[in-house]
Every structure is written in C-alpha cells, then in structure tokens.
Design a protein around this motif. Structure first.
Motif, PDB file in Angstrom:
ATOM      1  N   VAL A   6     -31.343  20.128  65.018  1.00  0.00           N
ATOM      2  CA  VAL A   6     -31.708  18.712  64.995  1.00  0.00           C
ATOM      3  C   VAL A   6     -30.654  17.902  65.727  1.00  0.00           C
ATOM      4  O   VAL A   6     -29.478  17.888  65.330  1.00  0.00           O
ATOM      5  N   PRO A   7     -30.998  17.174  66.802  1.00  0.00           N
ATOM      6  CA  PRO A   7     -30.022  16.343  67.513  1.00  0.00           C
ATOM      7  C   PRO A   7     -29.558  15.171  66.662  1.00  0.00           C
ATOM      8  O   PRO A   7     -30.312  14.652  65.823  1.00  0.00           O
ATOM      9  N   LEU A   8     -28.344  14.721  66.874  1.00  0.00           N
ATOM     10  CA  LEU A   8     -27.794  13.618  66.091  1.00  0.00           C
ATOM     11  C   LEU A   8     -28.562  12.327  66.326  1.00  0.00           C
ATOM     12  O   LEU A   8     -28.692  11.494  65.418  1.00  0.00           O
ATOM     13  N   ALA A   9     -29.089  12.130  67.538  1.00  0.00           N
ATOM     14  CA  ALA A   9     -29.843  10.913  67.831  1.00  0.00           C
ATOM     15  C   ALA A   9     -31.120  10.853  67.004  1.00  0.00           C
ATOM     16  O   ALA A   9     -31.525   9.792  66.514  1.00  0.00           O
ATOM     17  N   VAL A  10     -31.770  11.984  66.833  1.00  0.00           N
ATOM     18  CA  VAL A  10     -32.980  12.044  66.006  1.00  0.00           C
ATOM     19  C   VAL A  10     -32.611  11.886  64.539  1.00  0.00           C
ATOM     20  O   VAL A  10     -33.291  11.201  63.771  1.00  0.00           O
ATOM     21  N   GLU A  11     -31.518  12.525  64.134  1.00  0.00           N
ATOM     22  CA  GLU A  11     -31.054  12.424  62.752  1.00  0.00           C
ATOM     23  C   GLU A  11     -30.780  10.981  62.358  1.00  0.00           C
ATOM     24  O   GLU A  11     -31.095  10.558  61.241  1.00  0.00           O
ATOM     25  N   ALA A  12     -30.214  10.192  63.280  1.00  0.00           N
ATOM     26  CA  ALA A  12     -29.878   8.802  62.975  1.00  0.00           C
ATOM     27  C   ALA A  12     -31.126   7.994  62.622  1.00  0.00           C
ATOM     28  O   ALA A  12     -31.113   7.170  61.698  1.00  0.00           O
ATOM     29  N   VAL A  13     -32.230   8.236  63.337  1.00  0.00           N
ATOM     30  CA  VAL A  13     -33.485   7.536  63.041  1.00  0.00           C
ATOM     31  C   VAL A  13     -33.994   7.936  61.658  1.00  0.00           C
ATOM     32  O   VAL A  13     -34.412   7.097  60.850  1.00  0.00           O
ATOM     33  N   CYS A  14     -33.929   9.215  61.371  1.00  0.00           N
ATOM     34  CA  CYS A  14     -34.417   9.722  60.096  1.00  0.00           C
ATOM     35  C   CYS A  14     -33.626   9.125  58.934  1.00  0.00           C
ATOM     36  O   CYS A  14     -34.210   8.655  57.946  1.00  0.00           O
ATOM     37  N   LEU A  15     -32.310   9.126  59.035  1.00  0.00           N
ATOM     38  CA  LEU A  15     -31.478   8.633  57.934  1.00  0.00           C
ATOM     39  C   LEU A  15     -31.622   7.124  57.752  1.00  0.00           C
ATOM     40  O   LEU A  15     -31.528   6.619  56.628  1.00  0.00           O
ATOM     41  N   ARG A  16     -31.874   6.403  58.838  1.00  0.00           N
ATOM     42  CA  ARG A  16     -32.075   4.953  58.687  1.00  0.00           C
ATOM     43  C   ARG A  16     -33.396   4.688  57.945  1.00  0.00           C
ATOM     44  O   ARG A  16     -33.473   3.755  57.136  1.00  0.00           O
ATOM     45  N   LEU A  17     -34.413   5.468  58.206  1.00  0.00           N
ATOM     46  CA  LEU A  17     -35.679   5.317  57.483  1.00  0.00           C
ATOM     47  C   LEU A  17     -35.495   5.584  55.995  1.00  0.00           C
ATOM     48  O   LEU A  17     -36.229   5.041  55.165  1.00  0.00           O
ATOM     49  N   LEU A  18     -34.509   6.416  55.651  1.00  0.00           N
ATOM     50  CA  LEU A  18     -34.261   6.779  54.261  1.00  0.00           C
ATOM     51  C   LEU A  18     -33.189   5.901  53.604  1.00  0.00           C
ATOM     52  O   LEU A  18     -32.682   6.247  52.537  1.00  0.00           O
ATOM     53  N   ALA A  19     -32.866   4.784  54.226  1.00  0.00           N
ATOM     54  CA  ALA A  19     -31.858   3.879  53.669  1.00  0.00           C
ATOM     55  C   ALA A  19     -32.281   3.396  52.285  1.00  0.00           C
ATOM     56  O   ALA A  19     -33.466   3.353  51.945  1.00  0.00           O
ATOM     57  N   LYS A  20     -31.293   3.012  51.461  1.00  0.00           N
ATOM     58  CA  LYS A  20     -31.550   2.672  50.058  1.00  0.00           C
ATOM     59  C   LYS A  20     -32.277   1.342  49.869  1.00  0.00           C
ATOM     60  O   LYS A  20     -32.881   1.114  48.815  1.00  0.00           O
ATOM     61  N   THR A  21     -32.218   0.456  50.843  1.00  0.00           N
ATOM     62  CA  THR A  21     -32.899  -0.837  50.726  1.00  0.00           C
ATOM     63  C   THR A  21     -33.824  -1.028  51.925  1.00  0.00           C
ATOM     64  O   THR A  21     -33.532  -0.541  53.029  1.00  0.00           O
ATOM     65  N   PRO A  22     -34.910  -1.769  51.763  1.00  0.00           N
ATOM     66  CA  PRO A  22     -35.811  -1.990  52.904  1.00  0.00           C
ATOM     67  C   PRO A  22     -35.144  -2.771  54.025  1.00  0.00           C
ATOM     68  O   PRO A  22     -35.480  -2.575  55.202  1.00  0.00           O
ATOM     69  N   GLU A  23     -34.178  -3.623  53.692  1.00  0.00           N
ATOM     70  CA  GLU A  23     -33.489  -4.392  54.725  1.00  0.00           C
ATOM     71  C   GLU A  23     -32.672  -3.505  55.647  1.00  0.00           C
ATOM     72  O   GLU A  23     -32.469  -3.831  56.827  1.00  0.00           O
ATOM     73  N   ALA A  24     -32.181  -2.379  55.122  1.00  0.00           N
ATOM     74  CA  ALA A  24     -31.365  -1.476  55.930  1.00  0.00           C
ATOM     75  C   ALA A  24     -32.213  -0.560  56.807  1.00  0.00           C
ATOM     76  O   ALA A  24     -31.673   0.134  57.670  1.00  0.00           O
ATOM     77  N   ARG A  25     -33.507  -0.534  56.567  1.00  0.00           N
ATOM     78  CA  ARG A  25     -34.403   0.252  57.419  1.00  0.00           C
ATOM     79  C   ARG A  25     -34.809  -0.601  58.630  1.00  0.00           C
ATOM     80  O   ARG A  25     -34.201  -1.629  58.899  1.00  0.00           O
ATOM     81  N   TYR A  26     -35.840  -0.203  59.308  1.00  0.00           N
ATOM     82  CA  TYR A  26     -36.318  -0.977  60.447  1.00  0.00           C
ATOM     83  C   TYR A  26     -37.135  -2.169  59.944  1.00  0.00           C
ATOM     84  O   TYR A  26     -37.752  -2.104  58.877  1.00  0.00           O
ATOM     85  N   PRO A  27     -37.151  -3.272  60.702  1.00  0.00           N
ATOM     86  CA  PRO A  27     -37.873  -4.463  60.232  1.00  0.00           C
ATOM     87  C   PRO A  27     -39.358  -4.233  60.010  1.00  0.00           C
ATOM     88  O   PRO A  27     -39.980  -4.933  59.223  1.00  0.00           O
ATOM     89  N   GLY A  28     -39.920  -3.258  60.678  1.00  0.00           N
ATOM     90  CA  GLY A  28     -41.348  -2.976  60.521  1.00  0.00           C
ATOM     91  C   GLY A  28     -41.742  -1.797  61.373  1.00  0.00           C
ATOM     92  O   GLY A  28     -40.928  -1.201  62.093  1.00  0.00           O
TER      93      GLY A  28
END
Length: 591
Positions: free
Chosen positions: A279-301
C-alpha cells in the motif's frame, strides 16, 4: 379459457403463478415461477432478507430486471420504510447508482406489497471482486472513486445512504464499474424519522466514531436518537477502502465479541502499509483521513473526496499496477498425483458411479438467504460450490492456526470396516470379473496418521461460547461443507465449515448480560484427520461475515450425533469424501 375446460393442474408453474397473482402467499415462502407482478413475470429468487425479497423478473419484451417486494402489512414502520425506499430511488440517477425502473402495489385489489423494479446489476460484491488474488491497486482505487461519485450525486440530492459497505456495492460485470445499491435504510430530511432506537439501521463495523460517542453520552436517555450526516457515509467509505487495501477491518473485535467501541473512539487504526507493505503512503493518507475521529477532520463532502482521488490517480510516482493481494499457491490436485484409470475399469467405474448417483433420488437444496439489508440486485448464484475446504481470503488469521486433532470416540473398528466395505461394493455395482476386483482395489482409505494428543480449548473459548454467545456444553449445531445436497464432497485436512442460518441459542438479554448470535454464513475453521475409516475434526475459530473472530471449541459429529464422519465412496490416499451436511458439538476440551 372456456368455463367448461378442465381445471388446470396446480403443479404447472405458470398456472400456479397466475393463481398466486390473485392470492399471494400468507407466509414468507418465495413466489412461484410465473407469478405476474406489474406486467413482469417472476423467473426466480435473487435474494431474501428481513425487509424484502428480490426476484428476477422478465418483461413481455424480454427485458430482465430485479424486482424488490416489500411487505406493507408488517406494521406502519415497515410500510413507511418501503414507501421511503421507493421515493428515494426516484431522486437518484447516475451510472454508479442502481437505476430504479418503476414501482407500484401488488396485488391491485387489497394490496399487501410494494414492488420496486430495479436494473439487474450482474457482478460480484466489491469485497469479492477487490480481495481476489492479482487485483491491481489502480483498479481498486478506480472503484472507490466511483463509489465517491455515487455518494456525491446522492448527497447533492439530500439522500444519505447510511449503510455503505462492500455488500451494498456491486461491480458491474459488463463495464467493470462500481454500483452503489440498496437505499432501504436511506434518509432524506423531507421524511419523518422512523427509527425508534438510538442508532439508525446500519452495520456496526462501519459506524462512525461520532455515532458511538453520541450513544455513550445519551445512554438511557428516553427518545435519544443519533442523526447521521454526510461524515457517516464518508467514514464507511474509509472502512471499505481499509478492507480492500489490507483484507481486514480497521479495528479488531472486542474481547467479548462485537465492536471494540473504545478503539473506534480513542485509538488510531494500524497504518495500512504495515498490514500490507504494497500500500503506497499516498493512498494510505486518504484512507486514514476518511477514518478520522470527527467528521470535521475528514473531507468536507463526497465532492471533495472525488477531487482528492482524481488528483491522486493522476500522480506518476505511485505504482498503480502494484498487485495488492498476490495469488496464493494452489494445492496440487490429488488426481494429478494418482494418474488416470484406463480401459474397462475406468469406464465401468464411471458408469457404476453414474448409476448410483442417478438412482439416489436426492435433490439440490436451495441456497441460503442474503443477509439483511438484502442486496437490491445480485447475480443469480451458480449451484456449483467451490472446493469445500478451500478457505476464503479472510477465513484464517496468520496467528490463529487450528490445533491438531485427536479422535474422541466413535464406532468399533469392525462395524466401521463393514460399512466401508458395503459403500465400496455399492460404488462398484454393475462390474464383473477382473473389472470388479480392480474397482474394489481402487477404493482405498485415506492415509491415517497418529491421533493428536489431548488438547485444551483455545484461550478464552469457553468464556466466549458460554458467555458472549450463550452456548451450552454439549450443544450441537447443523453445519455444512457445501449447500449442494445429494452427493459427497471432497474435504481437506485444513477444514472450513459454513454455519447456515443464525446460531442464536441463548442470544438476547439474560441475567448475565447480552448474548450475541453467530450470524448466517459464519465460517468455522479447524483440522481433520482419519482414524479407522472415519474422519474426525476439531474446530477452533469462528469468523463472521463482518470479520469478527471468536475462539471456539467444537468437535465434528455426524447428523446422528456420533463423533466423526463415515468416509464415503471415492475416498482414497490424500482424499476424504464425506456427506455435505454434518454437525459440530460444543466441548470443553479435546480428549
């Protein structure tokens, strides 16, 4: 038809279907082939669940589609949910969203059902497709981008899916594109809230941290109800992506079973590249941001997620042709080592086995139900199972290899030998002379090994079985190697059994807490060995369809409750043939 014509035979499927169209069944049994609904004719069942049954139907012009039949007479909440699903479908149109073709009530007089006709998306679920050996990183990320596009269109229309998971995403066979299906628990602000409990319907393993936090903060509060948002759908996409990249869920199940809420709320998931170095780190970063603990820390939509995924796809420093899950080495087939049987012996044996099979008079049983929420559209399953003992990609953890086996009890050697001899003679029925002797000579017993020593149950197995699952010592459960009946199946030493239907003995609230059930299609993993013409087995792990793993202590029995299974005709060195349906029994040790 003239009024003087004789009454049609009720066994005729088309005429029986016409009768059913006027008098729908009172129970949950599938409608007969030939039933006419909304101008289409039922050809078979595609899937069933707690809320609906999905049928394959054909229009007068020959167009094949999926028709979802939702009951209207099972309470106001069920009826309102059925109308809501129909209405939500009219708001959505996109290549990555299942297309609604029509809707109505049935029968026309005193309607009891609402039907929703959907395009038939033929293809596997996203996990079946994405976890297949040899799947490329670029292919997987393209499917995730298509899911994000589907959610962008849905959210723009004000519709939340609320049950995004791999089982509700199909990969269209004709185009290879992902299609988001089943808005049965979807939500739109224009409709009233139907859920009476704390959480809306959905799948706990995909539930966002903010939902769990609300549940803890408002536990016991009358009328408290969590309202999902866009962030909940995005978090579920993160769980889906994590599974596609690693083959596992972001968080392991709790010790008592179920979701580890503490981990979801306060711990970070293991970075995907540590689970799967491809798994490339660039792909991992997207995945982990989607799994952030609050909706504000994820993508706006979902639109923002689409933009990020499109930019990521354009990067040239990522190897998009990387294989995420390399193909495993396939075991050598037993018959490749034996060679071929030539001449009259081979022909005679084949004829004898064919006659035995045709004369058995057994039928193929229907497959199991689709878990709820039922897939809106699925491909009709072929009734030829995979090799029964071949574990699915997620069936076993590396750190949970089953223990070795030992025979616990069983019939006396003399009786076993007599039954085995009779089975061999039946298989060779019809042969004479040298051919008969040669045939009997080929019916060999699989190689026997020394019985394994006594073994304690896996750590925590008894607590899980009796406490979490509510099972009792000595309790038995019918399980299966295959859902195809009427013929023996080939099993291997590393065994995997399927639990058809929920194993829910003791499930529910009790004086000692809540007991969960092992859901339909739970897989039991263990080891087999042969002794004195019988197959014995110990099963030490249960894995649910959502990936929850429980340590178990189960021994193999036949349907009569005898420990072990009798070998069936066709067994030989390296090959165990057994009945497709067996039982397992709860034990507190392996003697």
């Amino acid at each position: 038809m003239s009024t003087h014509s004789p009454s049609p035979s009720p066994e005729h499927p088309i005429l029986a279907g016409m009768a059913a169209a006027l008098n729908p069944p009172d129970d949950a049994s599938p409608l007969p082939v030939g039933t006419r609904i909304g101008g289409d004719v039922v050809e078979g069942v595609l899937g069933r669940g707690g809320f609906a049954t999905v049928y394959r139907v054909r229009s007068p012009s020959g167009y094949v589609s999926a028709l979802k039949l939702l009951p209207l007479d099972e309470g106001p909440e069920r009826a309102e949910r059925a109308w809501r699903e129909m209405s939500l479908g009219t708001r959505l149109s996109h290549p990555n969203l299942v297309r609604q073709l029509g809707a109505g009530q049935w029968p026309l007089k005193n309607p009891r059902y609402l039907w929703v006709k959907l395009e038939l998306v033929e293809g596997p679920t996203l996990d079946e497709w994405g976890l297949a050996p040899g799947r490329l990183l670029g292919e997987v990320m393209e499917r995730v981008l298509e899911v994000a596009r589907a959610l962008a269109v849905s959210h723009e229309a004000g519709v939340l899916h609320r049950d995004v998971k791999e089982a509700n995403i199909l990969v269209r066979q004709s185009t290879g594109q992902a299609v988001l299906v089943d808005f049965g628990v979807g939500y739109h602000p224009a409709y009233p809230t139907l859920t009476k409990g704390m959480f809306p319907p959905g799948t706990p393993a995909y539930r966002a941290p903010e939902a769990w936090a609300y549940g803890r903060a408002h536990a016991g509060e009358p009328g408290a109800h969590y309202r999902a948002g866009v962030g909940d759908d995005l978090y579920a996409v993160g769980v889906v992506l994590y599974r596609l990249l690693t083959g596992r869920f972001p968080f392991r199940p709790a010790e008592h079973g179920g979701e580890d809420v503490e981990a979801v709320l306060h711990r970070e998931p293991l970075p995907p590249h540590l689970v799967n170095p491809r798994v490339p780190l660039a792909v991992e970063a997207v995945c982990l941001r989607l799994l952030a603990k609050t909706p504000e820390a994820r993508y706006p939509g979902a639109v923002a997620l689409c933009t990020v995924l499109e930019e990521l796809r354009a990067r040239t420093d990522v190897d998009w042709k990387q294989v995420l899950h390399p193909e495993r080495r396939r075991p050598v087939k037993p018959w490749a080592r034996w060679g071929r049987v030539l001449g009259v012996v081979g022909v005679g044996l084949a004829a004898a086995l064919g006659a035995w099979w045709l004369g058995s008079g057994r039928e193929v049983a229907p497959g199991g139900h689709t878990p709820e929420p039922v897939r809106a559209v699925v491909t009709p399953r072929v009734e030829v199972p995979p090799p029964p003992a071949a574990a699915p990609p997620l069936a076993l953890r590396k750190d949970s290899a089953p223990v070795k086996q030992q025979q616990t009890s069983g019939p006396q050697p003399e009786a076993t030998s007599k039954r085995r001899g009779a089975a061999m003679r039946n298989a060779c029925l019809g042969l004479t002379g040298a051919a008969l002797q040669a045939c009997l000579g080929t019916q060999q017993v699989p190689s026997e090994r020394p019985a394994p020593p006594p073994q304690a149950c896996p750590t925590g197995a008894m607590e899980i079985m009796t406490g979490t699952l509510g099972l009792s010592l000595g309790e038995k459960k019918g399980v299966e190697w295959s859902d195809v009946r009427g013929r023996s199946v080939h099993v291997h030493e590393d065994a995997t059994l399927n639990v058809p239907g929920d194993w829910e003995a003791g499930a529910g609230w009790s004086g000692k807490g809540f007991k969960v059930a092992l859901p339909n299609n739970t897989r039991l993993s263990g080891k087999l060995y042969v002794k004195e013409g019988r197959v014995y087995g110990r099963f030490t792990e249960a894995r649910t369809p959502l990936g929850v793993v429980y340590p178990m202590c189960l021994e193999l029995t036949d349907t009569d409750g005898n420990v072990g299974l009798e070998l069936q005709p066709g067994s030989g060195p390296g090959k165990m043939m057994v009945d497709p349906v067996v039982r397992v029994r709860v034990v507190d040790r392996f003697p």
